[in-house]
Design an enzyme around this catalytic site. Sequence first.
Site, PDB file in Angstrom:
ATOM      1  N   HIS A 127       0.832  -1.209   0.000  1.00 59.89           N
ATOM      2  CA  HIS A 127       0.000   0.000   0.000  1.00 59.89           C
ATOM      3  C   HIS A 127       0.869   1.264   0.000  1.00 59.89           C
ATOM      4  O   HIS A 127       0.373   2.352  -0.278  1.00 59.89           O
ATOM      5  CB  HIS A 127      -0.990   0.007   1.174  1.00 59.89           C
ATOM      6  CG  HIS A 127      -0.388   0.133   2.527  1.00 59.89           C
ATOM      7  ND1 HIS A 127      -0.085  -0.956   3.325  1.00 59.89           N
ATOM      8  CD2 HIS A 127      -0.013   1.213   3.246  1.00 59.89           C
ATOM      9  CE1 HIS A 127       0.420  -0.544   4.476  1.00 59.89           C
ATOM     10  NE2 HIS A 127       0.482   0.781   4.443  1.00 59.89           N
ATOM     11  N   GLY A 235       3.233   5.448   9.600  1.00 57.22           N
ATOM     12  CA  GLY A 235       4.642   5.581   9.265  1.00 57.22           C
ATOM     13  C   GLY A 235       5.419   4.308   9.531  1.00 57.22           C
ATOM     14  O   GLY A 235       6.493   4.088   8.991  1.00 57.22           O
ATOM     15  N   SER A 237       4.303   1.302   8.735  1.00 54.52           N
ATOM     16  CA  SER A 237       3.970   0.318   7.707  1.00 54.52           C
ATOM     17  C   SER A 237       5.181  -0.083   6.880  1.00 54.52           C
ATOM     18  O   SER A 237       6.005   0.752   6.505  1.00 54.52           O
ATOM     19  CB  SER A 237       2.911   0.861   6.755  1.00 54.52           C
ATOM     20  OG  SER A 237       1.631   0.705   7.275  1.00 54.52           O
ATOM     21  N   SER A 254       1.653  -4.653   7.621  1.00 50.45           N
ATOM     22  CA  SER A 254       0.590  -4.211   6.729  1.00 50.45           C
ATOM     23  C   SER A 254      -0.247  -3.127   7.392  1.00 50.45           C
ATOM     24  O   SER A 254      -0.363  -2.023   6.883  1.00 50.45           O
ATOM     25  CB  SER A 254      -0.298  -5.403   6.339  1.00 50.45           C
ATOM     26  OG  SER A 254      -1.425  -4.977   5.602  1.00 50.45           O
TER      27      SER A 254
END
Length: 283
Positions: A127, A235, A237, A254
Amino acid sequence: MRRLPLVALVLTALLLVAPGAAQAALPDRAASDVVGVLSGVRTPGVAWGADPATGRMTVTADDTVAPAELTRLRAVADRAGAVLRRETGTLRPLIAAGQGIYGSGSRCSLGANVRSGTTYYVVTAGHCTATVSTWYADSAQTTVLGTRTGTSYPGNDYGLIRYTGRIAHPSAVYTYPGLLAINGPGTAYVGQAVCRSGVTTGVRCGTVTALNQTVNYATGVVYGLIRTNICAEAGDSGGPLYVASTGTIIGILSGGSGNCTAGGTTYYQPIAEVLAAYGLTLP
């Protein structure tokens, strides 16, 4: 600076339980029927999977799930012979091995330095790479890290950045401060003692609480995730989930719910799947 969504996992949880017996004890056909019912749930803010502590299927709904939708989910749980449970927090993808990477005003964390032959790459959350192509090693975006070469999100949540800059990239996790050498990939199991590293909240530790979890983010559904009781914030992730005693990385962050003040839950993409998808090695 804009931050990509932190899988802010405000989860109102549905605990799906087979009546009179643990889910694990159900015949394969019955278990498949339960999974079939839950697979149709696409409500953002909902995650589900088997709870190894009880053998029951667990569905969590976060605070963004409206009362009317919660009523509908309860009916789905009843139809599956399950229990509905609510958790506080907001389910969201998290952005930012631990150190920050930056691009187009966004921040994520580096998950692992990997390679294919003599070509080196960064693994991070999909993502993150889905919306940014060029990445930097500093917030001022003056030190080039590399360019996105692959993304799998949703469905999975991993992305690949090919190193094009001159910055050093050891096979290690930054532990705020210090470096932990990484010897290779590992496999998660329930009860495993693990830590994660991220640019926003540094190193946090806990245990693996479940495997093969499905998470419904507002931007899509992700399958096959590792669940832990470790907190994280926006931040973080893409950062690594690792075992300090063995120097192995088992996943990349995730998303999750809660925060590191009140506590939370986090979900991770297994690293072995990423390595297999791209034919990579670690270190």
